[in-house]
Design an enzyme around this catalytic site. Structure first.
Site, PDB file in Angstrom:
ATOM      1  N   ARG A 192       9.292 -12.142  -9.734  1.00  6.87           N
ATOM      2  CA  ARG A 192       7.785 -11.951  -9.252  1.00  6.87           C
ATOM      3  C   ARG A 192       7.507 -10.443  -8.979  1.00  6.87           C
ATOM      4  O   ARG A 192       8.302  -9.493  -8.752  1.00  6.87           O
ATOM      5  CB  ARG A 192       7.770 -12.428  -7.844  1.00  6.87           C
ATOM      6  CG  ARG A 192       7.555 -14.130  -7.897  1.00  6.87           C
ATOM      7  CD  ARG A 192       6.047 -14.370  -8.519  1.00  6.87           C
ATOM      8  NE  ARG A 192       5.869 -15.725  -8.633  1.00  6.87           N
ATOM      9  CZ  ARG A 192       6.394 -16.619  -9.409  1.00  6.87           C
ATOM     10  NH1 ARG A 192       7.025 -16.236 -10.391  1.00  6.87           N
ATOM     11  NH2 ARG A 192       5.995 -17.943  -9.396  1.00  6.87           N
TER      12      ARG A 192
ATOM     13  N   GLU B 203      -1.573  -9.695 -11.796  1.00  5.94           N
ATOM     14  CA  GLU B 203      -1.508 -10.317 -13.353  1.00  5.94           C
ATOM     15  C   GLU B 203      -2.991 -10.804 -13.362  1.00  5.94           C
ATOM     16  O   GLU B 203      -3.391 -11.261 -12.500  1.00  5.94           O
ATOM     17  CB  GLU B 203      -0.660 -11.280 -13.399  1.00  5.94           C
ATOM     18  CG  GLU B 203       1.063 -10.742 -13.131  1.00  5.94           C
ATOM     19  CD  GLU B 203       2.194 -11.937 -13.302  1.00  5.94           C
ATOM     20  OE1 GLU B 203       1.710 -12.947 -13.538  1.00  5.94           O
ATOM     21  OE2 GLU B 203       3.243 -11.293 -13.005  1.00  5.94           O
TER      22      GLU B 203
ATOM     23  N   HIS C  46       4.247 -12.789 -18.434  1.00  2.00           N
ATOM     24  CA  HIS C  46       4.706 -14.018 -17.473  1.00  2.00           C
ATOM     25  C   HIS C  46       4.869 -15.059 -18.455  1.00  2.00           C
ATOM     26  O   HIS C  46       4.138 -16.113 -18.162  1.00  2.00           O
ATOM     27  CB  HIS C  46       3.759 -14.029 -16.464  1.00  2.00           C
ATOM     28  CG  HIS C  46       4.283 -14.643 -15.186  1.00  2.00           C
ATOM     29  ND1 HIS C  46       3.992 -14.627 -14.068  1.00  2.00           N
ATOM     30  CD2 HIS C  46       5.503 -15.546 -15.200  1.00  2.00           C
ATOM     31  CE1 HIS C  46       4.406 -15.312 -13.177  1.00  2.00           C
ATOM     32  NE2 HIS C  46       5.480 -15.834 -13.840  1.00  2.00           N
TER      33      HIS C  46
HETATM   34  C1  GLV Z   1       7.174 -18.970 -12.931  1.00  2.00           C
HETATM   35  O1  GLV Z   1       7.170 -17.737 -12.846  1.00  2.00           O
HETATM   36  C2  GLV Z   1       7.477 -19.980 -12.141  1.00  2.00           C
HETATM   37  O2  GLV Z   1       7.600 -19.670 -10.874  1.00  2.00           O
HETATM   38  O3  GLV Z   1       7.636 -20.988 -12.413  1.00  2.00           O
END
Ligand code: GLV
Ligand code: GLV
Length: 324
Positions: free
Chosen positions: A238, A267, A286
Site C-alpha cells: 500500500r 491513486e 496497482h
Molecule cells: C490489492 O492491492 C489488494 O489488496 O488486493
C-alpha cells in the site's frame, strides 16, 4: 422482495451469474471511471450488499446510508478503504479476497523487483526511442538479483510466496512481521529481523505490509538513509506506508539506487508526479493481482460471499468474524 446488490465497477456478466439468478443486481456502467461517491451513497440506501473496489472509500457515511446493508464484499485482499470498526458496530459483514491472489501478486512483486534491478522498462523505452547506438560494456547495466539479500516487510501469504521465489534465486531472506513465521524460517531459511536491521542490511527492501495505523508512513527519510546506497526499494503493498517525498529525495540524492512501485500514496497518480520523472523509478498502476484468471476468481469469490450472506450462510472469507 428480492435483495438488491450494487457493484461499484462494471464486471463481466458471467462472473456474477450467481448473483443475477437470485437477486436484483446493478453495476456501475462505465468501463474506465469509478462510480462517484454520490452514486455509491445513493445505491447504498437500497442495497443489501455492495461489491466494492479498493479505491472506494467505505466509511461511516456509506455504511449508515442504508437500513438493509448486510455485507460489503471488497474486491481485494486489503481492506484499508473500509471503516471496519464502523461496519462491525453495525453488524455489517466485510469480506475480502485473500489466498486466490497470493501467487499472482507474488509473481508481479518479483517481476517488479527483477525489472527494477535490471532496468527492463528503461531499456525497453530506450530501444523503442531509437537510442541504441551499439553495444557497449556498461550500457543499461543494473544490479544482480541472484545471491543477493532480500528483506520482506509484511510476511503474510504474499510475502511468503515472494520468499519462495527469492529462494529460487539463491537469495538470502530476511523478514519483518508482527508475528514470527516458523514455517518460512524452516522451509525457506527466512531470518526474522528487526525493521531497522532489515532495512540496513537488505539489497532489496520489499514492502507488502497492509496499511494500518502502525504501518502508515513506516518508510521515512530516516529509514531510507539507513538503507544501502545500492538498495532497491519495492512497494507492492500500500502506498501510504511510504513518505513519498522522502522516497523521492532518497532516490534523487542517491541514498538508494532505485525503486519499483505498484502503489502510491494517492491513486491514480498523474504523469507529472515527481516520482515518475526519475529514471531509477519503475512504476506500474496497482496491478499486483491483475491476471485475467485471478481477477475473475476474485470477482467470483466476492459473488460467492455475497450470495452466502444473503441466503443465510457464512461467507468464505470474512474479515470481521465477530459479526457472525
Ligand atoms: C490489492 O492491492 C489488494 O489488496 O488486493
Ligand atoms: C495478506 O495481507 C497477504 O499478504 O496475503
Amino acid at each position: 422482495m428480492k435483495h438488491y446488490v450494487y457493484i461499484t465497477r462494471k464486471l463481466p456478466e458471467e462472473t456474477i451469474a450467481d448473483l443475477t439468478e437470485l437477486f436484483d443486481v446493478k453495476m456501475w456502467d462505465h468501463e474506465d471511471v469509478p462510480a462517484p461517491r454520490e452514486v455509491i451513497l445513493k445505491e447504498a440506501e437500497k442495497a443489501s450488499a455492495l461489491i466494492t473496489m479498493l479505491s472506494d472509500k467505505v466509511d461511516e457515511e456509506v455504511l449508515s446510508a442504508g437500513e438493509n446493508l448486510k455485507v460489503i464484499a471488497n474486491l481485494a485482499v486489503g481492506f484499508d478503504n473500509i471503516d471496519l470498526e464502523a461496519a462491525t458496530r453495525r453488524g455489517i459483514i466485510v469480506t475480502n479476497t485473500p489466498d486466490v491472489l497470493t501467487e499472482t501478486t507474488a509473481d508481479l512483486t518479483f517481476a517488479l523487483l527483477m525489472a527494477s534491478a535490471r532496468r527492463i522498462v528503461e531499456a525497453a523505452e530506450y530501444i523503442k526511442a531509437g537510442k541504441w547506438g551499439g553495444w557497449s560494456p556498461y550500457l543499461l547495466a543494473g544490479h544482480d538479483v541472484y545471491g543477493k539479500k532480500i528483506g520482506i516487510v509484511g510476511m503474510g501469504k504474499i510475502g511468503e510466496a515472494v520468499a519462495r521465489r527469492a529462494k529460487g534465486f539463491g537469495m538470502e531472506i530476511l523478514y519483518h512481521n508482527r508475528s514470527r513465521k516458523p514455517e518460512a524460517e524452516k522451509e525457506l531459511g527466512a531470518v526474522y529481523s528487526s525493521f531497522e536491521d532489515l532495512v540496513t542490511k537488505s539489497d532489496f527492501v520489499v514492502s507488502l505490509a497492509p496499511l494500518t495505523p502502525e504501518t502508515k508512513n513506516l518508510f521515512t527519510a530516516d529509514v531510507f538513509t539507513k538503507m544501502k546506497k545500492s538498495a532497491i526499494f519495492i512497494n507492492a503493498g500500500r502506498g501510504p506506508v511510504v513518505d513519498e517525498q522522502a522516497l523521492y529525495d532518497a532516490l534523487k540524492d542517491g541514498e538508494i539506487a532505485g525503486a519499483g512501485l505498484d502503489v502510491f500514496e494517492k491513486e491514480p497518480i498523474s504523469a507529472e508526479h515527481p516520482l515518475l520523472q526519475l529514471p531509477n523509478v519503475t512504476a506500474i498502476p496497482h496491478i499486483g493481482s491483475a491476471s485475467t484468471e485471478t481477477r475473475t476468481t476474485m470477482i467470483k469469490l466476492c459473488s460467492t460471499n455475497v450470495k452466502a450472506v444473503l441466503t443465510g450462510d457464512n461467507p468464505k472469507t470474512i474479515v470481521n468474524k465477530e459479526v457472525l
